[in-house]
Design a protein around this motif. Structure first.
Motif, PDB file in Angstrom:
ATOM      1  N   ILE A   1       4.124  65.188  52.299  1.00 22.02           N
ATOM      2  CA  ILE A   1       3.989  63.818  51.780  1.00 22.02           C
ATOM      3  C   ILE A   1       2.772  63.108  52.366  1.00 22.02           C
TER       4      ILE A   1
ATOM      5  N   VAL B   1       2.642  70.548  45.947  1.00 22.32           N
ATOM      6  CA  VAL B   1       1.366  69.961  46.343  1.00 22.32           C
ATOM      7  C   VAL B   1       0.716  70.750  47.489  1.00 22.32           C
TER       8      VAL B   1
ATOM      9  N   ALA C   1       7.588  69.101  57.132  1.00 19.62           N
ATOM     10  CA  ALA C   1       7.967  67.933  56.330  1.00 19.62           C
ATOM     11  C   ALA C   1       6.822  66.951  56.088  1.00 19.62           C
ATOM     12  N   PHE C   2       6.035  66.638  57.114  1.00 19.04           N
ATOM     13  CA  PHE C   2       4.990  65.623  56.900  1.00 19.04           C
ATOM     14  C   PHE C   2       3.895  66.148  55.995  1.00 19.04           C
ATOM     15  N   GLU C   3       3.615  67.450  56.070  1.00 15.95           N
ATOM     16  CA  GLU C   3       2.529  68.019  55.271  1.00 15.95           C
ATOM     17  C   GLU C   3       2.782  67.876  53.771  1.00 15.95           C
TER      18      GLU C   3
ATOM     19  N   LEU D   1      13.126  66.653  60.190  1.00 17.75           N
ATOM     20  CA  LEU D   1      13.207  67.114  58.800  1.00 17.75           C
ATOM     21  C   LEU D   1      12.602  68.512  58.644  1.00 17.75           C
TER      22      LEU D   1
ATOM     23  N   TRP E   1       9.180  56.911  65.550  1.00 17.10           N
ATOM     24  CA  TRP E   1      10.348  57.284  64.747  1.00 17.10           C
ATOM     25  C   TRP E   1       9.918  58.227  63.632  1.00 17.10           C
ATOM     26  N   ALA E   2       8.791  57.897  62.986  1.00 14.80           N
ATOM     27  CA  ALA E   2       8.282  58.757  61.911  1.00 14.80           C
ATOM     28  C   ALA E   2       7.952  60.146  62.450  1.00 14.80           C
TER      29      ALA E   2
ATOM     30  N   LEU F   1      11.187  61.902  62.978  1.00 16.34           N
ATOM     31  CA  LEU F   1      11.750  62.274  61.673  1.00 16.34           C
ATOM     32  C   LEU F   1      11.035  63.492  61.096  1.00 16.34           C
ATOM     33  N   ALA F   2       9.695  63.500  61.239  1.00 17.30           N
ATOM     34  CA  ALA F   2       8.916  64.632  60.711  1.00 17.30           C
ATOM     35  C   ALA F   2       9.399  65.932  61.346  1.00 17.30           C
TER      36      ALA F   2
ATOM     37  N   ILE G   1       0.356  76.433  55.194  1.00 13.43           N
ATOM     38  CA  ILE G   1      -0.065  75.206  55.888  1.00 13.43           C
ATOM     39  C   ILE G   1      -0.990  74.381  54.992  1.00 13.43           C
ATOM     40  N   LYS G   2      -1.220  74.861  53.766  1.00 16.07           N
ATOM     41  CA  LYS G   2      -2.003  74.131  52.756  1.00 16.07           C
ATOM     42  C   LYS G   2      -3.467  73.985  53.158  1.00 16.07           C
TER      43      LYS G   2
ATOM     44  N   GLN H   1       9.406  68.386  45.707  1.00 13.87           N
ATOM     45  CA  GLN H   1       8.195  69.188  45.672  1.00 13.87           C
ATOM     46  C   GLN H   1       8.505  70.677  45.773  1.00 13.87           C
TER      47      GLN H   1
ATOM     48  N   TRP I   1      12.449  60.592  52.423  1.00 16.60           N
ATOM     49  CA  TRP I   1      11.457  61.599  52.801  1.00 16.60           C
ATOM     50  C   TRP I   1      11.956  62.994  52.400  1.00 16.60           C
ATOM     51  N   ALA I   2      13.197  63.291  52.781  1.00 20.58           N
ATOM     52  CA  ALA I   2      13.774  64.600  52.464  1.00 20.58           C
ATOM     53  C   ALA I   2      13.804  64.812  50.949  1.00 20.58           C
TER      54      ALA I   2
ATOM     55  N   ALA J   1      15.621  54.381  59.919  1.00 20.26           N
ATOM     56  CA  ALA J   1      15.241  55.787  60.070  1.00 20.26           C
ATOM     57  C   ALA J   1      16.044  56.671  59.120  1.00 20.26           C
TER      58      ALA J   1
ATOM     59  N   LEU K   1      11.750  63.500  48.712  1.00 20.33           N
ATOM     60  CA  LEU K   1      10.390  63.767  48.244  1.00 20.33           C
ATOM     61  C   LEU K   1       9.993  65.216  48.513  1.00 20.33           C
ATOM     62  N   VAL K   2      10.348  65.695  49.703  1.00 19.53           N
ATOM     63  CA  VAL K   2       9.982  67.068  50.061  1.00 19.53           C
ATOM     64  C   VAL K   2      10.713  68.066  49.168  1.00 19.53           C
TER      65      VAL K   2
ATOM     66  N   GLY L   1      14.482  58.739  56.257  1.00 21.10           N
ATOM     67  CA  GLY L   1      14.677  60.178  56.314  1.00 21.10           C
ATOM     68  C   GLY L   1      15.211  60.741  55.014  1.00 21.10           C
TER      69      GLY L   1
ATOM     70  N   PRO M   1       2.632  59.343  61.548  1.00 17.98           N
ATOM     71  CA  PRO M   1       3.147  60.199  62.617  1.00 17.98           C
ATOM     72  C   PRO M   1       2.080  61.099  63.238  1.00 17.98           C
TER      73      PRO M   1
END
Lengths: 294, 256
Positions: free
Chosen positions: A174, B85, A170-172, A162, A154-155, A158-159, B60-61, B36, B29-30, B22, B32-33, B26, A216
């Motif tokens: 957090i 970040v 998105a995952f990068e 999003l 699921w994660a 979601l990644a 890509i950091k 940032q 998560w959104a 989820a 938090l992003v 989500g 994920p």
């Protein structure tokens, strides 16, 4: 698990448990994979740190420039995190060819040596969660919430979703993996807070919580583990089903011994090829092997 | 209740729980992003960085620009910094960009977040130097400081000295003027300013600069040719002819 009297294949063979050898040499041999894993993890990190901090170079080219998200080996081999690149691809609809090539190389490598080999042999968070797991055993913490292992998929979904919606990977943004890894190379900040959160989560809330249930990136590599060439081979003729392997395995559901008896190996993509089960097996029924030759 | 019906109910309730978890995850998560990615109002990016939103969606950091920066100008934002970040930035007062002619940071970028089209460093646009404090600037106070002007790597183009004659009893003052089209935002001037807190600072262009209308014509400037064939940007509507009575030309005609 212990005792296998009802399995006709085993006959009258006694079920032996595992015992840690007395001698130092025996102990070191028993710990060979965990030592090797730490060496590989540190070496990868050291190559990144050395190239950045001390300017390590080979024949005038930087040895390993960048970090696990994307890097360049010896000044000409591009490498990139395939999951990060997939997120960029969804976020923008296109990515530069250099990271696309890099991601393909890395993905190909992990498809050969075992998808989640990244998790147990390269990922810097592995040392943190291993420590939490070890402390958990040492302190006898038995409490654990049991979320389904599928949460990580699921994660993963979601990644990707999003990334598509927010227009950034998105995952990068957090990822505690990225934070820890970057700050080990480029300078310490507050990334340790995220890492400490993972540690406490693993120690007190969910056994093998982060790597086994949430991450994920691990789920992504797990998708490719099914095709991996390096796998743990399983010998059903010698196995007494003593259950020692399931005690140490961070993903014990992969040790589906009935299925393993049919295929002759641990086929699940969730297996990280960490090698914990091989030295602990008193009958030597679990060993590293090539899929082709199993 | 038959077993199939119960299992269907279990399945539905499990699916609902999963979807709720989820959705909650989500949203968090959104948030938090977005927190940032919006926190970047004052951040200065490496040469060639694309406009901020575009840049953030490409970066890509990996920090390869940071590794290849020979002056340790660039840094990678850690989780405690006020900047997004993992992305590269620089603080000119600590270490400015010394504008390497071979632009190694841009060459190191694997994703094109730093635009590979930037090959001439003088075309870089990291920000714009602004003399933010005229009260304390030594030049404005009447001293011949002009250090920012002399240190500027885009010599005599990005910063010029203009003299302002003052009242008869005082001598003229010579003040630094920044020219937006030449300034690269490297920040050498900010680093060089001798005040304990720099009077000239590099700001992202979106904070530091206005935008003139596309149709403005500055007829008085030397490079605008003075011509009688001036064509207005908007053509006036054609004069109406016909039954309408002509307007009164009151300068030349008698009032009836």
């Amino acid at each position: 698990m212990r005792g296998a009297g009802n399995d006709p294949r085993l006959g009258e063979r006694p079920v032996r448990g595992f015992e840690l050898p007395e001698s130092l040499g025996g102990k070191l041999w028993f710990w060979r994979y965990i030592i090797l894993r730490r060496v590989v993890q540190l070496l990868v990190l050291l190559l990144f740190v050395g190239t950045f901090r001390w300017g390590w170079s080979l024949a005038g080219s930087p040895v390993l420039r960048g970090n696990l998200s994307a890097s360049e080996l010896l000044g000409f081999v591009p490498l990139a995190d395939p999951f990060a690149v997939l997120q960029l691809l969804l976020a923008r609809g296109a990515v530069a060819s250099r990271v696309l090539i890099g991601a393909s190389i890395v993905l190909l490598f992990y498809v050969v040596v075992g998808g989640r080999v990244f998790c147990s042999w390269v990922c810097p968070v592995n040392a943190v969660t291993d420590l939490a797991g070890w402390l958990r055993r040492r302190l006898g913490i038995r409490y654990t919430v049991r979320p389904p292992r599928a949460v990580r998929y699921w994660a993963l979904g979601l990644a990707l979703l999003l990334s598509l919606l927010l227009g950034v990977a998105a995952f990068e943004w957090i990822s505690p993996i990225g934070m820890l890894h970057r700050e080990l190379i480029f300078g310490w900040g507050l990334g340790w807070v995220a890492v400490a959160a993972v540690f406490v989560f693993d120690l007190l809330v969910v056994k093998h919580g982060w790597c086994g249930h949430l991450c994920p990136l691990g789920a992504f590599y797990g998708l490719f583990g099914g095709a991996a060439q390096v796998r743990i081979a399983y010998d059903a003729t010698t196995c007494t089903q003593c259950g020692e392997c399931a005690v140490v395995c961070p993903e014990p559901h992969v040790l589906d011994l009935k299925r393993a008896a049919e295929t002759g190996m641990i086929a699940s993509g969730d297996c990280t090829n960490c090698g914990r089960c091989t030295p602990v097996c008193p009958e030597n029924s679990l060993r590293f092997g090539w899929r082709m030759r199993i | 209740m038959s077993p199939t019906r119960r299992s269907r109910r279990d399945f539905l309730s499990q699916a609902a729980r999963g979807a709720a978890a989820a959705a909650l995850g989500g949203v968090l998560w959104a948030h938090l992003v977005r927190e940032q990615t919006h926190a970047s109002l004052f951040v200065l990016r490496p040469p060639g960085a694309r406009p901020e939103t575009d840049f953030l969606s490409r970066c890509i950091k990996c920090g390869q620009c940071v590794v290849d920066c020979p002056y340790d100008t660039l840094r990678l934002a850690d989780a405690g910094s006020p900047y997004p970040v993992g992305t590269p930035y620089f603080i000119p007062r600590d270490v400015p960009c010394y504008m390497c002619p071979d632009v190694p940071c841009v060459k190191a970028c694997p994703t094109g977040a730093l635009d590979p089209a930037l090959t001439d460093i003088e075309q870089a646009d990291m920000g714009l130097a602004v003399l933010v404090d005229q009260e304390n600037c030594l030049s404005y106070r009447g001293l011949r400081c002009e250090i920012c002007h002399r240190e500027c790597p885009v010599q005599n183009k990005a910063i010029t000295i203009v003299n302002h004659p003052r009242k008869v009893s005082k001598h003229a003052i010579f003040v630094p003027i920044v020219h937006g089209e030449a300034c690269t935002g490297c920040g050498v001037c900010e680093k060089a300013c001798p005040l304990p807190e720099s009077a000239i600072k590099v700001l992202p262009r979106r904070l530091a600069q206005g935008k003139p209308g596309d149709h403005y014509r500055f007829g008085w400037t030397a490079d605008t040719p003075i011509t009688q064939e001036f064509e207005p940007a908007i053509t006036p509507p054609e004069e109406t002819t016909g039954d309408a009575e002509a307007g009164l030309d009151y300068l030349n005609e008698e009032i009836p």
